[in-house]
Design a protein around this motif. Structure first.
Motif, PDB file in Angstrom:
ATOM      1  N   ASP A  61       0.399  -1.291  -0.108  1.00  0.00           N
ATOM      2  CA  ASP A  61      -0.121  -0.248  -0.251  1.00  0.00           C
ATOM      3  C   ASP A  61       1.234   1.059  -0.211  1.00  0.00           C
ATOM      4  OD1 ASP A  61      -1.890   2.208   0.682  1.00  0.00           O
ATOM      5  OD2 ASP A  61      -3.192   0.576   2.270  1.00  0.00           O
ATOM      6  N   ARG A  62       1.163   2.213  -0.780  1.00  0.00           N
ATOM      7  CA  ARG A  62       1.400   3.421  -1.348  1.00  0.00           C
ATOM      8  C   ARG A  62       1.391   4.267  -0.449  1.00  0.00           C
ATOM      9  NH1 ARG A  62       4.180   4.817  -6.253  1.00  0.00           N
ATOM     10  NH2 ARG A  62       3.750   6.777  -5.841  1.00  0.00           N
ATOM     11  N   SER A  63       0.138   4.308   0.426  1.00  0.00           N
ATOM     12  CA  SER A  63      -0.312   5.590   1.814  1.00  0.00           C
ATOM     13  C   SER A  63      -0.221   4.176   2.520  1.00  0.00           C
ATOM     14  CB  SER A  63      -1.688   5.597   1.657  1.00  0.00           C
ATOM     15  OG  SER A  63      -2.368   4.038   1.610  1.00  0.00           O
ATOM     16  N   ASP A  64       0.720   2.933   3.241  1.00  0.00           N
ATOM     17  CA  ASP A  64       0.729   2.770   4.600  1.00  0.00           C
ATOM     18  C   ASP A  64       1.801   1.981   3.874  1.00  0.00           C
ATOM     19  OD1 ASP A  64       0.575   0.811   6.521  1.00  0.00           O
ATOM     20  OD2 ASP A  64      -1.671   0.733   6.962  1.00  0.00           O
ATOM     21  N   ALA A  65       3.054   1.950   5.085  1.00  0.00           N
ATOM     22  CA  ALA A  65       4.131   0.607   4.297  1.00  0.00           C
ATOM     23  C   ALA A  65       4.261  -0.310   5.153  1.00  0.00           C
ATOM     24  CB  ALA A  65       5.172   1.484   4.657  1.00  0.00           C
ATOM     25  N   THR A  66       3.249  -0.845   6.201  1.00  0.00           N
ATOM     26  CA  THR A  66       2.746  -1.609   6.672  1.00  0.00           C
ATOM     27  C   THR A  66       1.723  -3.292   6.391  1.00  0.00           C
ATOM     28  OG1 THR A  66       1.226  -0.809   8.775  1.00  0.00           O
ATOM     29  CG2 THR A  66       3.529  -0.939   9.501  1.00  0.00           C
ATOM     30  N   HIS A  67       0.952  -2.237   4.992  1.00  0.00           N
ATOM     31  CA  HIS A  67       0.165  -2.875   4.494  1.00  0.00           C
ATOM     32  C   HIS A  67       0.023  -3.773   3.622  1.00  0.00           C
ATOM     33  CE1 HIS A  67      -4.547  -2.718   3.047  1.00  0.00           C
ATOM     34  NE2 HIS A  67      -4.136  -3.758   3.495  1.00  0.00           N
ATOM     35  N   PHE A  68       0.050  -4.842   2.953  1.00  0.00           N
ATOM     36  CA  PHE A  68       0.925  -6.008   2.110  1.00  0.00           C
ATOM     37  C   PHE A  68      -0.647  -6.625   2.192  1.00  0.00           C
ATOM     38  CE2 PHE A  68       4.337  -5.094   3.975  1.00  0.00           C
ATOM     39  CZ  PHE A  68       5.283  -4.527   3.506  1.00  0.00           C
ATOM     40  N   ILE A  69      -0.900  -6.950   0.547  1.00  0.00           N
ATOM     41  CA  ILE A  69      -1.592  -7.513  -0.972  1.00  0.00           C
ATOM     42  C   ILE A  69      -1.109  -8.905  -1.261  1.00  0.00           C
ATOM     43  CG2 ILE A  69      -3.863  -7.732  -1.735  1.00  0.00           C
ATOM     44  CD1 ILE A  69      -5.395  -5.058  -1.021  1.00  0.00           C
ATOM     45  N   GLU A  70      -1.501 -10.312  -0.416  1.00  0.00           N
ATOM     46  CA  GLU A  70      -0.628 -10.983  -1.434  1.00  0.00           C
ATOM     47  C   GLU A  70      -1.926 -11.326  -2.701  1.00  0.00           C
ATOM     48  OE1 GLU A  70       2.134 -15.168  -1.119  1.00  0.00           O
ATOM     49  OE2 GLU A  70       0.968 -14.185   0.688  1.00  0.00           O
ATOM     50  N   ILE A  71      -1.660 -11.621  -3.782  1.00  0.00           N
ATOM     51  CA  ILE A  71      -2.926 -12.359  -4.743  1.00  0.00           C
ATOM     52  C   ILE A  71      -2.088 -13.394  -5.061  1.00  0.00           C
ATOM     53  CG2 ILE A  71      -3.760 -12.021  -6.633  1.00  0.00           C
ATOM     54  CD1 ILE A  71      -3.284  -8.798  -6.131  1.00  0.00           C
ATOM     55  N   VAL A  72      -2.812 -14.623  -5.875  1.00  0.00           N
ATOM     56  CA  VAL A  72      -2.417 -15.839  -5.556  1.00  0.00           C
ATOM     57  C   VAL A  72      -3.558 -16.256  -6.698  1.00  0.00           C
ATOM     58  CG1 VAL A  72      -1.457 -18.160  -4.716  1.00  0.00           C
ATOM     59  CG2 VAL A  72      -1.647 -16.103  -2.885  1.00  0.00           C
ATOM     60  N   GLU A  73      -3.204 -17.159  -7.286  1.00  0.00           N
ATOM     61  CA  GLU A  73      -3.814 -17.416  -8.735  1.00  0.00           C
ATOM     62  C   GLU A  73      -3.670 -19.547  -8.868  1.00  0.00           C
ATOM     63  OE1 GLU A  73      -3.698 -17.897 -14.047  1.00  0.00           O
ATOM     64  OE2 GLU A  73      -3.400 -15.605 -12.389  1.00  0.00           O
ATOM     65  N   PHE A  74      -4.215 -19.748  -8.921  1.00  0.00           N
ATOM     66  CA  PHE A  74      -4.327 -21.109  -8.772  1.00  0.00           C
ATOM     67  C   PHE A  74      -5.338 -21.941  -9.982  1.00  0.00           C
ATOM     68  CE2 PHE A  74      -4.046 -20.180  -4.274  1.00  0.00           C
ATOM     69  CZ  PHE A  74      -2.854 -21.132  -3.611  1.00  0.00           C
ATOM     70  N   PRO A  75      -4.942 -23.150 -10.802  1.00  0.00           N
ATOM     71  CA  PRO A  75      -6.009 -23.107 -12.046  1.00  0.00           C
ATOM     72  C   PRO A  75      -7.064 -23.202 -11.636  1.00  0.00           C
ATOM     73  CG  PRO A  75      -3.889 -24.828 -11.269  1.00  0.00           C
ATOM     74  CD  PRO A  75      -4.270 -23.842 -10.481  1.00  0.00           C
ATOM     75  N   SER A  76      -7.558 -23.833  -9.742  1.00  0.00           N
ATOM     76  CA  SER A  76      -9.097 -24.316 -10.235  1.00  0.00           C
ATOM     77  C   SER A  76      -8.897 -24.306  -8.827  1.00  0.00           C
ATOM     78  CB  SER A  76      -9.227 -25.685 -10.334  1.00  0.00           C
ATOM     79  OG  SER A  76      -8.569 -26.533  -9.921  1.00  0.00           O
ATOM     80  N   TYR A  77     -10.564 -23.909  -8.129  1.00  0.00           N
ATOM     81  CA  TYR A  77     -10.624 -23.845  -6.848  1.00  0.00           C
ATOM     82  C   TYR A  77      -9.943 -24.981  -6.061  1.00  0.00           C
ATOM     83  CZ  TYR A  77     -13.533 -24.656  -2.084  1.00  0.00           C
ATOM     84  OH  TYR A  77     -12.961 -24.335  -0.850  1.00  0.00           O
TER      85      TYR A  77
END
Length: 247
Positions: free
Chosen positions: A54-70
């Protein structure tokens, strides 16, 4: 990466999980992720992993993980290594991370779509449509068949015009891979030789050629630079240009 997927899922569509966390110990978490990658080598089912800060909060992270299916995400979640590393990750977070499970309903590689439009435009019948919606004015083209690079939109239109004047042709996109600002396209070109090409008069011959082009795009999606590799020697052989040499 550390997905904690729960409940029943849908069909075999691509599945994405968002992990939202806050931590002041990201360097330690990053090393922990490297450990997980090493421990699950050959076992994990994740196909793509991206982490944003997060550009406005250096402690805030979001991870995006992709899989072929559920279902593949569930397999990943059930790995003992995933459970162990997840507990260690939670300990590094300032608060409990949150998880959002998403079935992907649309996945459009915008740069790749623009490249597909470019190849379609090249083969349009009649007058060549304007290219300034697809390419920048100072476009730079690298073609090993040309002694000098083609630079500028006007010069590129002349180069394209040479091919269009010699052949009626179409492109078939066989494969396309997009990474960052570059799109690699493997294509098959089919044409009918109905005009002068490199001093060879029209033969009416049906010809085909394969090649790969890597394009670099700007942020707005327009093409900035291109590198071509294609079977020009095979094309010349089909036009009979090599018969004299073989004789």
């Amino acid at each position: 990466m550390f997905n904690r997927t729960q409940g029943a899922g849908g069909g075999a569509m691509t599945f994405v999980q968002l992990i939202d966390c806050k931590t002041s110990r990201f360097d330690e978490m990053n090393r922990l992720m490297d450990t997980w990658v090493e421990q699950t080598r050959g076992k994990r089912t994740a196909t793509h992993n991206l982490i944003g800060k997060d550009r406005s909060d250096a402690t805030h992270f979001i991870e995006i993980v992709e899989f072929p299916s559920y279902e593949e995400a569930m397999r990943n979640s059930n790995l003992p290594e995933t459970d162990k590393i997840f507990q260690e990750m939670v300990a590094l977070c300032d608060e409990m991370p949150t998880f959002t499970d998403l079935d992907v309903v649309r996945d459009e590689q915008l740069y790749a779509a623009n490249i597909r439009r470019f190849f379609e435009t090249l083969a349009v019948k009649g007058e060549l449509p304007p290219l300034n919606g697809l390419m920048v004015e100072d476009y730079h083209d690298h073609d090993p068949a040309n002694e000098q690079d083609t630079i500028g939109l006007d010069a590129m239109r002349r180069e394209i015009g040479m091919w269009r004047g010699a052949f009626d042709f179409t492109f078939t996109i066989d494969d396309q891979i997009a990474q960052g600002d570059r799109v690699s396209t493997r294509w098959t070109w089919n044409g009918v030789h109905n005009g002068d090409f490199m001093g060879i008069p029209a033969t009416g011959q049906q010809v085909t050629m394969t090649g790969t082009t890597v394009f670099r795009c700007e942020e707005g999606g327009k093409i900035v630079e291109g590198w071509w590799q294609y079977d020009r020697l095979g094309l010349m052989a089909q036009l009979g240009a090599l018969d004299a040499l073989e004789g």
